[in-house]
Design a protein around this motif. Structure first.
Motif, mmCIF file in Angstrom:
data_model
loop_
_atom_site.group_PDB
_atom_site.id
_atom_site.type_symbol
_atom_site.label_atom_id
_atom_site.label_comp_id
_atom_site.label_asym_id
_atom_site.label_seq_id
_atom_site.Cartn_x
_atom_site.Cartn_y
_atom_site.Cartn_z
ATOM 1 N N SER A 280 -1.550 -19.050 0.683
ATOM 2 C CA SER A 280 -1.689 -17.835 1.495
ATOM 3 C C SER A 280 -0.419 -17.012 1.341
ATOM 4 C CB SER A 280 -1.909 -18.186 2.977
ATOM 5 O OG SER A 280 -0.792 -18.896 3.487
ATOM 6 N N GLY A 281 -0.521 -15.717 1.683
ATOM 7 C CA GLY A 281 0.645 -14.847 1.629
ATOM 8 C C GLY A 281 1.215 -14.673 0.241
ATOM 9 N N GLY A 282 0.342 -14.788 -0.778
ATOM 10 C CA GLY A 282 0.797 -14.628 -2.150
ATOM 11 C C GLY A 282 1.277 -15.915 -2.804
ATOM 12 N N LEU A 283 1.381 -17.012 -2.037
ATOM 13 C CA LEU A 283 1.871 -18.290 -2.574
ATOM 14 C C LEU A 283 0.740 -19.016 -3.291
ATOM 15 C CD1 LEU A 283 4.152 -20.463 -2.705
ATOM 16 C CD2 LEU A 283 3.200 -21.385 -0.583
ATOM 17 N N TYR A 284 1.046 -19.547 -4.458
ATOM 18 C CA TYR A 284 0.054 -20.368 -5.169
ATOM 19 C C TYR A 284 0.775 -21.433 -5.999
ATOM 20 C CZ TYR A 284 1.056 -17.429 -9.296
ATOM 21 O OH TYR A 284 1.667 -16.756 -10.334
ATOM 22 N N LEU A 285 0.013 -22.432 -6.385
ATOM 23 C CA LEU A 285 0.529 -23.520 -7.223
ATOM 24 C C LEU A 285 -0.104 -23.388 -8.597
ATOM 25 C CD1 LEU A 285 2.370 -26.041 -7.091
ATOM 26 C CD2 LEU A 285 0.313 -27.392 -6.636
ATOM 27 N N GLN A 286 0.734 -23.216 -9.620
ATOM 28 C CA GLN A 286 0.230 -23.083 -10.980
ATOM 29 C C GLN A 286 0.266 -24.454 -11.644
ATOM 30 O OE1 GLN A 286 1.483 -19.631 -13.080
ATOM 31 N NE2 GLN A 286 1.295 -20.586 -15.102
ATOM 32 N N VAL A 287 -0.905 -24.895 -12.109
ATOM 33 C CA VAL A 287 -1.044 -26.218 -12.737
ATOM 34 C C VAL A 287 -1.197 -26.026 -14.239
ATOM 35 C CG1 VAL A 287 -2.339 -28.377 -12.775
ATOM 36 C CG2 VAL A 287 -2.185 -27.049 -10.650
ATOM 37 N N SER A 288 -0.291 -26.625 -15.020
ATOM 38 C CA SER A 288 -0.321 -26.465 -16.470
ATOM 39 C C SER A 288 -1.234 -27.501 -17.109
ATOM 40 C CB SER A 288 1.089 -26.600 -17.040
ATOM 41 O OG SER A 288 1.487 -27.961 -17.027
ATOM 42 N N PRO A 289 -1.605 -27.312 -18.371
ATOM 43 C CA PRO A 289 -2.451 -28.305 -19.068
ATOM 44 C C PRO A 289 -1.796 -29.677 -19.167
ATOM 45 C CG PRO A 289 -2.460 -26.215 -20.241
ATOM 46 C CD PRO A 289 -1.409 -26.097 -19.166
ATOM 47 N N THR A 290 -0.463 -29.723 -19.069
ATOM 48 C CA THR A 290 0.229 -31.022 -19.141
ATOM 49 C C THR A 290 0.283 -31.730 -17.800
ATOM 50 O OG1 THR A 290 2.394 -30.012 -18.725
ATOM 51 C CG2 THR A 290 1.670 -30.172 -21.023
ATOM 52 N N GLY A 291 -0.103 -31.023 -16.724
ATOM 53 C CA GLY A 291 -0.101 -31.630 -15.405
ATOM 54 C C GLY A 291 1.058 -31.221 -14.518
#
Length: 400
Positions: A22-33
C-alpha cells in the motif's frame, strides 16, 4: 495489503513480478528468488523509485516504516531519495551493520597493507569489536557505545591496543560516511575520554637471574603450548613480537630464519641464525602447526597469527605485569650481551635490526656476519635456558 505469511510464500516465476502492499510500496521478486522492497512515487511531475533493501534483511514492518518516512518527506516538499531520513530507513539492512561496513573497509585496504598488518587489524576487530557492536547498524551506534568497547580493552591493561582499535573504528565510520551508509564518526569524539598513554621505555627485566626466573615462572603456569613456545622463541631470537606472531614456515631456511623486508619495521630483510634451542623449539612447534602456513597461529584460526596480546597476558598472569612485556626481551638481550661482549656492540645492534647511526656502521652492517651472530645467539641461548625443560616437555604441560 501484504502479510508476513504472504511475503514468505512468494516464489520466483519465469520472470520478475511485483507484489503490492500500500502507499506505493511493493516487493519485487526476481526470477532467481531475490526479493527487493521498492516504493513508487511522484516528485516534481516525474515518477521515481526508492529501494529499501532486500527481504528478509528488511522485514515488512521495516519497509512500511521506511515508506511512511518517505511519504512524510513528500508532504514536507522534499524528495525522499535525497534526504538523510530516507537513508536512515535502510539501517535495518545487513549492509549497514558495523561488521559489514568494517569488512568492506578492510577489503579496500588490503592492497595497501602488508599481510601481517592486515591480519593484525582483522584479528583485533574480530576479537574485540564485532562480538559487542558488530551487528548494530552504523547510524545507530553512539559515542557511549564505542567508549564502552574501548574501556573494556583498557581494563585489560592494553591501553595501546585500545587506542589502535579506536583509530580503526574511526576509519571504518569515515568509510561509512564516504559510502553513504553513515553520517557521523562516534569514535572520533571519544578521544578525550581515553585513559592516558604513559610514554617511555617498555618495562623489561635486564638482570639475567631475574629474567631466567621470570621465564621459569611463566612456563610453569597453565597456558596454551603455542603461546608458551612462542614466548620461548621470542626470548631466544630477540626480534620484535609481531615478527614472531606472523612467522610463516616458509621463512625457515635450514638453521636460518629469513624475514623479508615487508615484514620488518624498517623495511629491510633480516636474517636470524638460529641457536640449537631455537631449532628445538621450532621442531616441537612443527608437531603442532607444521601442516598449516604459520608457525604460531591463532588458537581458533590456523591461517591467522596468534593474538598480539597472548604472550603479554600470559606474562601478566604469572605475576609480572608492569615488570616485563614481550618487547622487553630485546632490551634484555641487548643489555646482557653488550655487558658480556662489549666489543661486539655493532654486531649486537645488527642482530636487533637497529638502524645504523652513521655511514661507518651502515657499511659494517652490509656484512651479514652470520657465523659471528650465530655464536652470540648460541651463547645467549645457553645462559638463558640452562637447566630448563625441553620444548617437547612444554607441550605436555597443563593447558589453560
Amino acid at each position: 495489503m501484504l502479510t508476513d505469511m504472504q511475503v514468505r510464500r512468494l516464489l520466483p516465476t519465469g520472470k520478475s513480478y511485483k507484489a503490492s502492499d500500500s502507499g506505493g510500496l511493493y516487493l519485487q521478486v526476481s526470477p532467481t528468488g531475490s526479493k527487493l522492497w521498492r516504493m513508487k512515487y511522484r516528485f516534481g511531475g516525474k515518477e521515481k523509485l526508492l529501494s529499501f533493501g532486500s527481504y528478509p534483511a528488511v522485514s515488512l514492518s521495516d519497509a512500511r516504516r521506511a515508506r511512511d518516512d518517505a511519504r512524510q518527506e513528500l508532504r514536507e516538499g522534499r524528495d525522499p531519495s535525497l534526504t538523510r531520513k530516507q537513508r536512515r530507513a535502510q539501517a535495518a539492512s545487513s549492509e549497514t551493520r558495523l561488521q559489514a561496513v568494517g569488512e568492506a573497509w578492510l577489503a579496500a585496504q588490503k592492497q595497501k597493507w602488508s599481510d601481517s598488518h592486515y591480519n593484525d587489524v582483522e584479528t583485533t576487530l574480530i576479537r574485540l569489536v564485532w562480538p559487542k557492536i558488530g551487528n548494530i547498524p552504523i547510524p545507530e551506534i553512539t559515542p557511549p557505545m564505542v567508549l564502552s568497547v574501548i574501556r573494556d580493552i583498557e581494563k585489560k591493561r592494553a591501553i595501546e591496543t585500545a587506542r589502535r582499535v579506536r583509530q580503526r573504528l574511526s576509519a571504518i565510520f569515515c568509510y561509512g560516511i564516504a559510502t553513504g551508509v553513515g553520517f557521523s564518526d562516534p569514535a572520533d569524539v571519544i578521544k578525550g575520554a581515553l585513559a592516558p598513554l604513559k610514554k617511555g621505555k617498555q618495562p623489561a627485566i635486564t638482570d639475567l637471574g631475574e629474567l631466567r626466573q621470570m621465564i621459569a615462572d611463566v612456563e610453569s603456569i597453565p597456558a596454551h603450548p603455542v603461546t608458551v613456545l612462542a614466548m620461548r622463541f621470542l626470548a631466544l631470537t630477540a626480534v620484535r613480537p609481531g615478527e614472531v606472531r606472523a612467522m610463516p614456515w616458509t621463512e625457515v631456511n635450514g638453521n636460518i630464519w629469513e624475514i623479508p623486508a615487508e615484514r620488518m619495521k624498517m623495511k629491510r630483510p633480516h636474517a636470524v641464525p638460529l641457536s640449537r634451542q631455537a631449532i628445538e623449539t621450532l621442531a616441537a612447534m612443527h608437531t603442532l602447526t607444521g601442516r598449516g602456513p604459520l608457525v604460531f597461529p591463532n588458537a581458533r584460526w590456523a591461517h591467522r597469527p596468534m593474538s598480539e596480546n597472548a604472550i603479554g597476558y600470559m606474562i601478566n598472569r604469572a605475576g609480572y605485569s608492569g615488570r616485563h612485556v614481550p618487547h622487553g626481551f630485546r632490551a634484555a638481550f641487548s643489555s646482557i650481551m653488550n655487558e658480556r661482549l662489549p666489543e661486539q656492540r655493532l654486531i649486537i645492534d645488527q642482530m636487533l635490526a637497529h638502524v645504523p647511526k652513521d655511514k661507518t656502521e651502515m657499511a659494517y652492517n652490509r656484512a651479514q656476519h652470520i657465523e659471528r651472530r650465530r655464536i652470540i645467539y648460541q651463547e645467549w641461548a645457553d645462559i638463558l635456558l640452562d637447566g630448563f625443560v625441553s620444548p617437547m616437555d612444554l607441550i605436555l604441560r597443563p593447558r589453560r
